[in-house]
Write a protein that holds these residues in place. Sequence first.
Motif, short mmCIF file in Angstrom:
data_model
loop_
_atom_site.label_atom_id
_atom_site.label_comp_id
_atom_site.label_asym_id
_atom_site.label_seq_id
_atom_site.Cartn_x
_atom_site.Cartn_y
_atom_site.Cartn_z
N ARG A 277 -34.26 6.01 9.74
CA ARG A 277 -34.37 7.55 9.55
C ARG A 277 -34.91 7.90 8.12
O ARG A 277 -35.76 8.57 7.80
CB ARG A 277 -32.88 8.29 9.76
N SER A 278 -34.25 6.91 7.11
CA SER A 278 -34.42 7.15 5.88
C SER A 278 -36.01 6.82 5.39
O SER A 278 -36.90 7.41 4.83
CB SER A 278 -33.77 6.39 4.84
N LYS A 280 -38.48 6.87 7.69
CA LYS A 280 -39.39 7.78 8.36
C LYS A 280 -39.60 8.92 7.40
O LYS A 280 -40.50 9.49 7.29
CB LYS A 280 -38.73 8.13 9.60
N ALA A 281 -38.31 9.54 6.80
CA ALA A 281 -38.41 10.66 5.89
C ALA A 281 -39.27 10.38 4.74
O ALA A 281 -40.06 11.18 4.01
CB ALA A 281 -37.10 10.99 5.29
N GLU A 282 -39.35 8.87 4.34
CA GLU A 282 -40.47 8.52 3.25
C GLU A 282 -41.75 8.39 3.77
O GLU A 282 -42.76 8.02 2.93
CB GLU A 282 -39.86 7.27 2.63
#
Length: 344
Positions: A277-278, A280-282
């Motif tokens: 998730r992290s 993907k946020a980047e």
Amino acid sequence: MTEIPNPRLHNTSAHSVWRHACLRVCAAAEQLGVNTGPILEEVGLVLVDLQTPGFRVPLAVHQNLVLACVLSTGRQDLALFMNQEMPALGNTLVQNSVTASESGAAAFQRFKQLMHIVDTSLILGFEISGHVTACVLQEAEVWPDPIAHFPEDLSISSVIQAGRALLGLTKMHQTVEFRRDEPEDSTPWYEVFGNEIVWGAAQSRIWFKTADVNRIRPEANERLAQANFESAEKYKSVDSALVQSVIVSIRKWLPQGKAVQQRVASDVGLQVRTLQRSLKAEGTSFGRLLADERRRQAMERLSLGQPVGVIAAELGYVDQSAFSSAFKGWVGVSPIKYKAAQVI
């Protein structure tokens, strides 16, 4: 050596140059009989740092190095000498993205976008005037005397060198315009650029025939050029702390064939789903970072002449065939052909 700039060493508060720029100055001075060891110590540089891929040098330190080498060699034309004696960009991602481009126009556009890696104080632009096209060079910093003209000499002769490789010896520049006044002994400049030199111009320009710049090069490999370009461009900006940590972990585990998501997540102190998730946020993913690192290392190791089988094993591929298929998918040629095409 194929290399990328190290974002952790980039100082965004001041202009800087990549280590290769300093090594070229030292190599030129050494060829002219100067021992550069004491000079490096005097300006506060350590050779082991300059031999570390990604190391960047503050522009002011680079200027001190250039000044010391110019004074020690007595060569006001040191920049011209450098570009006559050695490739301007070495064997790097930047060099490969330029020389494999489908045309001079594509090559110069890529170089324009990657100039920030070479020297953050330089700007490359273009100007089209009918049947001629100019590369326009600008510098964001004023250099001190007696090396005030060094960056202009270096940049213009670098573009000329690239033009020879891209356009062929029979399709060279038309005119060169220098902002500087004509040197007292201008012989070295005329030997490099020919008689078509304009001194005291408003801007630094190198003019080429537009038709030559736009001509498609039969020996080009656009996929190869784009792969090198993307690998170099990725490092123009600073990655987030998380992305940097993931890349460090991938580099650690790749030679052991253990660069798997679970192990990397453990290294950075996250659960696998949280890491996914992290990232993907980047705007990225573990798979993309792993593929990018494999591609970058593969290009670097092939440029250094390492055996294809060894590279395949150390990058975690089940066999050489699997590595060859992946590499060809990245750049459009096999590892063996890529290795044979490299110029040190």
